[in-house]
Design a protein around this motif. Structure first.
Motif, PDB file in Angstrom:
ATOM      1  N   GLU A 168       8.063  -3.975  -8.062  1.00 57.42           N
ATOM      2  CA  GLU A 168       8.510  -2.798  -8.197  1.00 57.42           C
ATOM      3  C   GLU A 168      10.167  -2.922  -7.932  1.00 57.42           C
ATOM      4  O   GLU A 168      10.161  -1.504  -7.013  1.00 57.42           O
ATOM      5  N   ARG A 179       7.248   3.639  -4.191  1.00 57.88           N
ATOM      6  CA  ARG A 179       5.788   2.807  -4.062  1.00 57.88           C
ATOM      7  C   ARG A 179       4.578   2.236  -2.684  1.00 57.88           C
ATOM      8  O   ARG A 179       3.861   2.629  -2.588  1.00 57.88           O
ATOM      9  N   ARG A 180       6.409   2.239  -2.614  1.00 54.81           N
ATOM     10  CA  ARG A 180       5.146   1.474  -0.840  1.00 54.81           C
ATOM     11  C   ARG A 180       3.966   2.592   0.069  1.00 54.81           C
ATOM     12  O   ARG A 180       3.171   2.143   1.037  1.00 54.81           O
ATOM     13  N   LEU A 182       2.964   5.084  -1.000  1.00 57.48           N
ATOM     14  CA  LEU A 182       1.818   5.761  -1.698  1.00 57.48           C
ATOM     15  C   LEU A 182       0.619   4.267  -1.769  1.00 57.48           C
ATOM     16  O   LEU A 182      -0.563   4.623  -1.414  1.00 57.48           O
ATOM     17  N   ALA A 183       1.504   3.739  -1.473  1.00 54.40           N
ATOM     18  CA  ALA A 183       0.357   1.902  -1.788  1.00 54.40           C
ATOM     19  C   ALA A 183      -0.497   1.839   0.276  1.00 54.40           C
ATOM     20  O   ALA A 183      -2.132   1.908  -0.017  1.00 54.40           O
ATOM     21  N   ARG A 184       0.455   2.758   0.947  1.00 57.20           N
ATOM     22  CA  ARG A 184      -0.300   2.517   2.376  1.00 57.20           C
ATOM     23  C   ARG A 184      -0.699   3.615   2.128  1.00 57.20           C
ATOM     24  O   ARG A 184      -2.609   3.694   2.701  1.00 57.20           O
ATOM     25  N   ARG A 186      -2.635   5.313  -0.307  1.00 53.96           N
ATOM     26  CA  ARG A 186      -3.673   5.622  -0.964  1.00 53.96           C
ATOM     27  C   ARG A 186      -4.923   4.067  -0.336  1.00 53.96           C
ATOM     28  O   ARG A 186      -6.664   4.522  -0.173  1.00 53.96           O
ATOM     29  N   ALA A 187      -3.949   2.907   0.013  1.00 51.06           N
ATOM     30  CA  ALA A 187      -5.171   2.285   1.293  1.00 51.06           C
ATOM     31  C   ALA A 187      -6.080   2.740   2.789  1.00 51.06           C
ATOM     32  O   ALA A 187      -7.454   2.538   2.650  1.00 51.06           O
ATOM     33  N   GLU A 190      -9.119   5.106   1.058  1.00 48.09           N
ATOM     34  CA  GLU A 190     -10.217   4.470   0.555  1.00 48.09           C
ATOM     35  C   GLU A 190      -9.999   4.063   2.140  1.00 48.09           C
ATOM     36  O   GLU A 190     -11.891   3.506   1.812  1.00 48.09           O
TER      37      GLU A 190
END
Length: 209
Positions: A168, A179-180, A182-184, A186-187, A190
């Motif tokens: 990454e 990226r971090r 977006l990952a947070r 997305r989580a 969800e």
């Protein structure tokens, strides 16, 4: 290097596969890995020289040669780990520069485990060098070469073997931050969707009282 210190041409356009900012930041790490690989290769040569010049016809010859051989094995292992890290770094740099379509995810897991394995190898080399020097005699040429091999091995381990690749990108760069984030996000989405699905009554379910 902070994000605001990047030049405009180092920040990739939206949707671009290349990441010049990451490549610029990680170029010194690639060079350090190259230096570590060279040190590990020199360590192997010094260990071979120690075996060749080890004093013969002494009571400690058998055990001393055994420790020297063990030191040589450790040096070869560190060299192999450094070569793996160097290949992983080259693969990652090619991806960050936009020269590869896929990232370094093939070698990245091996890169991390190899850096972990380098620590016990370095400890084993330390004990092997000390025992080998004691068996050869601290003033012997073989002892000096073993000590030199150990120093070069530790240098290769510090500069090359532990430099594992993060697909990454390094901390502190724009792509890594994005990226971090977006990952947070997305989580979080969800988790929110799971709560809504849990609380939404399904068709045919009896109403709650």
């Amino acid at each position: 290097m902070r994000d605001e210190e990047y030049q405009a041409d180092q920040v990739a356009a939206y949707g671009a596969s290349g990441q010049p900012a990451v490549a610029a930041r990680m170029t010194p790490h690639l060079r350090i890995t190259q230096v570590g690989t060279a040190a590990a290769a020199a360590s192997v040569l010094a260990a071979v020289g120690a075996l060749v010049t080890f004093p013969r016809f002494t009571t400690a010859t058998a055990s001393g040669v055994g420790w020297g051989a063990f030191l040589l094995v450790c040096a070869v292992l560190v060299l192999g780990i450094c070569v793996l890290q160097l290949l992983a770094w080259r693969q990652a740099m090619a991806w960050w520069r936009g020269e590869r379509a896929t990232g370094p995810r093939t070698l990245a897991p091996f890169s991390w485990w190899a850096h972990v394995a380098s620590y016990p190898v370095a400890v084993g080399a330390l004990f092997a060098a000390m025992a080998g020097c004691a068996a050869a005699g601290w003033s012997a040429t073989a002892a000096a070469l073993m000590a030199l091999s150990l120093v070069l091995l530790l240098g290769g381990q510090i500069l090359g073997a532990v430099q594992y690749v993060r697909p990454e990108g390094p901390p502190g760069t724009v792509p890594a931050h994005m990226r971090r984030l977006l990952a947070r996000e997305r989580a979080r989405q969800e988790a929110a969707a799971a709560i809504v699905e849990r609380d939404t009554p399904q068709p045919g379910d009896a109403p709650r009282r």
